[in-house]
Motif scaffolding. Sequence first.
Motif, PDB file in Angstrom:
ATOM      1  N   ASP A  40       0.856  -1.187   0.000  1.00 37.72           N
ATOM      2  CA  ASP A  40       0.000   0.000   0.000  1.00 37.72           C
ATOM      3  C   ASP A  40       0.893   1.239   0.000  1.00 37.72           C
ATOM      4  N   LEU A  41       1.075   1.810  -1.156  1.00 38.50           N
ATOM      5  CA  LEU A  41       1.978   2.942  -1.277  1.00 38.50           C
ATOM      6  C   LEU A  41       1.465   4.155  -0.509  1.00 38.50           C
ATOM      7  N   ALA A  42       0.157   4.263  -0.391  1.00 43.41           N
ATOM      8  CA  ALA A  42      -0.396   5.404   0.337  1.00 43.41           C
ATOM      9  C   ALA A  42       0.023   5.360   1.801  1.00 43.41           C
ATOM     10  N   GLU A  43       0.026   4.153   2.395  1.00 42.95           N
ATOM     11  CA  GLU A  43       0.412   4.015   3.796  1.00 42.95           C
ATOM     12  C   GLU A  43       1.874   4.387   4.008  1.00 42.95           C
ATOM     13  N   GLN A  89       5.893   9.289  -2.695  1.00 45.95           N
ATOM     14  CA  GLN A  89       5.452  10.276  -3.670  1.00 45.95           C
ATOM     15  C   GLN A  89       4.941   9.650  -4.965  1.00 45.95           C
ATOM     16  N   LEU A  90       5.697   8.701  -5.521  1.00 49.02           N
ATOM     17  CA  LEU A  90       5.376   8.186  -6.843  1.00 49.02           C
ATOM     18  C   LEU A  90       4.636   6.862  -6.769  1.00 49.02           C
ATOM     19  N   ARG A  91       3.705   6.676  -7.685  1.00 51.71           N
ATOM     20  CA  ARG A  91       2.968   5.420  -7.752  1.00 51.71           C
ATOM     21  C   ARG A  91       2.665   5.104  -9.212  1.00 51.71           C
ATOM     22  N   PRO A  92       2.560   3.824  -9.539  1.00 54.23           N
ATOM     23  CA  PRO A  92       2.292   3.448 -10.929  1.00 54.23           C
ATOM     24  C   PRO A  92       0.880   3.830 -11.340  1.00 54.23           C
ATOM     25  N   THR A  93       0.723   4.193 -12.605  1.00 48.10           N
ATOM     26  CA  THR A  93      -0.601   4.462 -13.145  1.00 48.10           C
ATOM     27  C   THR A  93      -1.212   3.163 -13.656  1.00 48.10           C
ATOM     28  N   THR A  94      -2.487   3.213 -13.961  1.00 52.71           N
ATOM     29  CA  THR A  94      -3.155   2.046 -14.556  1.00 52.71           C
ATOM     30  C   THR A  94      -2.478   1.678 -15.872  1.00 52.71           C
ATOM     31  N   GLN A  95      -2.074   2.692 -16.641  1.00 50.05           N
ATOM     32  CA  GLN A  95      -1.396   2.437 -17.913  1.00 50.05           C
ATOM     33  C   GLN A  95      -0.085   1.689 -17.685  1.00 50.05           C
ATOM     34  N   HIS A  96       0.687   2.089 -16.677  1.00 48.97           N
ATOM     35  CA  HIS A  96       1.937   1.394 -16.358  1.00 48.97           C
ATOM     36  C   HIS A  96       1.678  -0.079 -16.044  1.00 48.97           C
ATOM     37  N   GLU A  97       0.652  -0.329 -15.255  1.00 45.72           N
ATOM     38  CA  GLU A  97       0.350  -1.706 -14.836  1.00 45.72           C
ATOM     39  C   GLU A  97      -0.061  -2.570 -16.028  1.00 45.72           C
ATOM     40  N   VAL A  98      -0.860  -1.997 -16.921  1.00 43.27           N
ATOM     41  CA  VAL A  98      -1.293  -2.733 -18.117  1.00 43.27           C
ATOM     42  C   VAL A  98      -0.091  -3.040 -19.007  1.00 43.27           C
ATOM     43  N   ILE A  99       0.766  -2.047 -19.202  1.00 44.96           N
ATOM     44  CA  ILE A  99       1.940  -2.240 -20.070  1.00 44.96           C
ATOM     45  C   ILE A  99       2.877  -3.293 -19.488  1.00 44.96           C
ATOM     46  N   ALA A 100       3.139  -3.221 -18.184  1.00 38.64           N
ATOM     47  CA  ALA A 100       4.022  -4.205 -17.537  1.00 38.64           C
ATOM     48  C   ALA A 100       3.496  -5.622 -17.758  1.00 38.64           C
ATOM     49  N   LYS A 101       2.190  -5.766 -17.637  1.00 37.24           N
ATOM     50  CA  LYS A 101       1.552  -7.076 -17.823  1.00 37.24           C
ATOM     51  C   LYS A 101       1.745  -7.573 -19.253  1.00 37.24           C
ATOM     52  N   PHE A 141       4.960  -8.445 -12.128  1.00 35.53           N
ATOM     53  CA  PHE A 141       4.802  -7.707 -13.373  1.00 35.53           C
ATOM     54  C   PHE A 141       3.775  -8.398 -14.267  1.00 35.53           C
ATOM     55  N   LYS A 142       3.836  -9.718 -14.300  1.00 36.58           N
ATOM     56  CA  LYS A 142       2.895 -10.495 -15.113  1.00 36.58           C
ATOM     57  C   LYS A 142       1.453 -10.257 -14.661  1.00 36.58           C
ATOM     58  N   ALA A 143       1.302  -9.972 -13.366  1.00 29.69           N
ATOM     59  CA  ALA A 143      -0.026  -9.697 -12.820  1.00 29.69           C
ATOM     60  C   ALA A 143      -0.368  -8.204 -12.865  1.00 29.69           C
ATOM     61  N   GLY A 144       0.563  -7.397 -13.386  1.00 28.80           N
ATOM     62  CA  GLY A 144       0.325  -5.960 -13.445  1.00 28.80           C
ATOM     63  C   GLY A 144       0.568  -5.256 -12.125  1.00 28.80           C
ATOM     64  N   ASP A 145       1.337  -5.884 -11.232  1.00 33.24           N
ATOM     65  CA  ASP A 145       1.598  -5.320  -9.909  1.00 33.24           C
ATOM     66  C   ASP A 145       3.007  -4.724  -9.880  1.00 33.24           C
ATOM     67  N   LEU A 146       3.092  -3.393  -9.816  1.00 35.75           N
ATOM     68  CA  LEU A 146       4.377  -2.709  -9.785  1.00 35.75           C
ATOM     69  C   LEU A 146       4.676  -2.089  -8.425  1.00 35.75           C
ATOM     70  N   SER A 147       3.889  -2.433  -7.433  1.00 39.34           N
ATOM     71  CA  SER A 147       4.014  -1.759  -6.137  1.00 39.34           C
ATOM     72  C   SER A 147       5.371  -2.011  -5.484  1.00 39.34           C
ATOM     73  N   GLY A 148       5.873  -3.238  -5.584  1.00 34.35           N
ATOM     74  CA  GLY A 148       7.167  -3.543  -4.977  1.00 34.35           C
ATOM     75  C   GLY A 148       8.289  -2.748  -5.620  1.00 34.35           C
ATOM     76  N   ALA A 149       8.286  -2.683  -6.945  1.00 38.06           N
ATOM     77  CA  ALA A 149       9.328  -1.957  -7.669  1.00 38.06           C
ATOM     78  C   ALA A 149       9.266  -0.463  -7.347  1.00 38.06           C
TER      79      ALA A 149
END
Length: 705
Positions: free
Chosen positions: A24-27, A31-43, A101-109
């Motif tokens: 949970d990046l908000a917690e 400052q920076l968080r992936p956009t929906t577009q980033h997640e789709v592209i990573a996938k 990344f395959k799941a579109g999850d960039l939170s760890g990175a």
Amino acid sequence: MLRNLILGLSLISVVACGAKPRVDLAEENLQLRPTTQHEVIAKEVANLLENFSYKRVPMNDSISNIVFNNLLEGLDQGKNYLLKSDVEDFQQFKNNFSQDFKAGDLSGAFYIFNKYSDRYLQCLNYALEQVDAKHDFTTEETYTSFREKLDWFTSDAELKDQWRKRVKYDLLNLKLTGADSAKMDLEKHKETLRNRYKNLISQATKTNANDAFQVIMTSFTDAVDPHTTYYNPSFAQAFNESMSNTLEGIGAQLQMENEMVTIKQIIAGGPAFKDKTLQINDRIVAVAQGNGEFVDIIGWRLDAAVAKIKGKKGTVVRLKILPAGAELSTAPKIVTLTREKIVLEEESAKREIKVIKGEDGKNYKVGIINLPKFYIDFDAVRRGDQNYKSTTRDVRLLLDSLKKDGVDAVLMDLRNNGGGSLQEAIELTGLFIDKGPVVQVRDTRNRVQVDSDQDSGVAWDGPFGVMINRFSASASEIFAGAIQDYGRGVVLGSTSYGKGTVQNAVDMSRFISATNKLLIKASGEKDTDTPNGAPEFGQINITMGKFYRVTGSSTQHKGVIPDLSFPTQYSAEKFGESSEPSALPWDQIKPSTFVKVSDLKGITSELNKIHEARMTKSPAYTFLLEDIEEFNKVDSIPSVSLNEVKLKAEREKNRIKNRDRVNKQLSFLGLPAWKEGQPQPKLEYDFVLEESANVLTDYIRLHKK
């Protein structure tokens, strides 16, 4: 068809770098968080790499570990920002990156990127505070800027001590570097340093999610293959512009390494190429416009540094250069260049004739053709223009003119030729062989296509040589390998790069489904950084094939090994495809059916004996060996003294050593000595070229026998 693909050594002006349940990046108040577009592209990129690329790498723990290490190295290669506790915290993501990344999850990175960004700003703010601290330049201590082989800092105190030394070194360096700064007092140097750190802080605060996404995706694609790369929209546009017809600037492709702007390719025909002072892996530490003051660019964002270096045709830029392999204690040299409009289509083959006195006392004419790239005007071909420009057409004309001038041999110079058109590599080979296969290409389905020269006759059937070096790649390797395999000529120089793969540049919009496009639109996360005309979702340059010589041997990884080798400072361990951990391996397929022109093993053995005997008496050869030794002298963990007297003495010793060495070379060439107060003269003598021409005269004599 694969035959019409543009091939080449891809040295791109970008930052070279590189789970548990979603963080949970908000917690974390980051400052920076992936956009929906980033997640789709990573996938989608993960899907492409796993199912459609030549390598087809499964998204598992093994590849995740490599992505993790790439990301750490890309962010903090010199280990100057992160603590050991940070790296231990990051271990929670290590085995799951690719699956995430395959799941579109960039939170760890993004978690890792944000932690690094926090540390980076903390260090720079501490450095800013240290500018006005008291620094004793008489104490005995050293500063190590590049700590890659050392461990991470274990405490905040260790990190702060490193940055105290960094500030002390920067101040001392300003005191000792160049006549323009020697006249300034300490307060002026402090003001210069304050401005440097403030500028770095300002640039860091402008880092956005797209910047973070580019670094993260580069660490991902590099883990699979060094030539497979995802470019976000703005980077994609920059890449495509660099591949277009014209550029304005100094004619060099740049990359950020250890916070320094590093020259990675010199574009043939540009100011840097013509000047011949700059070398690959030289580092640009400061830039001045015309006669203006130098602006320090160490640690700048690459795009900001490039903006300072590029400029309009006819304007002058001065660069402070730390030469490749030089230690931090080395005083930078100043290079002055006039920017030009570089028309890439005009990087044409050029000729010259050298008259060489052979071992038998006779004079021989050696025609030299310098070929900086394999080019063809595809637009003109598509338009049906019968007079389209191409490598083969130009070289054929040059060969005709050399024959009229009565040359005894021809030498093709492919040094630093990073490749280009595969079609031209095949057709150029046809100027020297009478029909036959030139290269084999295996695709992702293991289908092998044999590309051949179909035209009868040759344009040159006399003694022939091909020069290559560590930066001759792709199409250059196809040509040199074919000449060697056919026994058509002697290959001279050093082992080539070893890039035996082909990439397709694909717009990512082809893989984004209509549903996901609607999802991105519905997210309301408008990407304001996408330039007009750039691919909306970026593009991927993905490896789709592999090259093989007519013998069945791959050019990948091993490159082309010359028949007659010259020593080089560019080792396989540090430069070329074999230095890339994720590079595809060397392998072999069935040979093509071809007829050798001749067997040159006996002649090349004799050529090597004559060459080695000549080198024992050559001062120029001694200079070459000294250069290589000096280049490789740098300590594995280089450090610099922070004692002013010692550092000044060391720099003076290096200055005198350099002057003495230059004067020895000038004496050898029959030129006047370099005197104090004069700018350093340029040494235009190309020993490897001269000796290669000598070898060809030996070849002429042996060939006649």
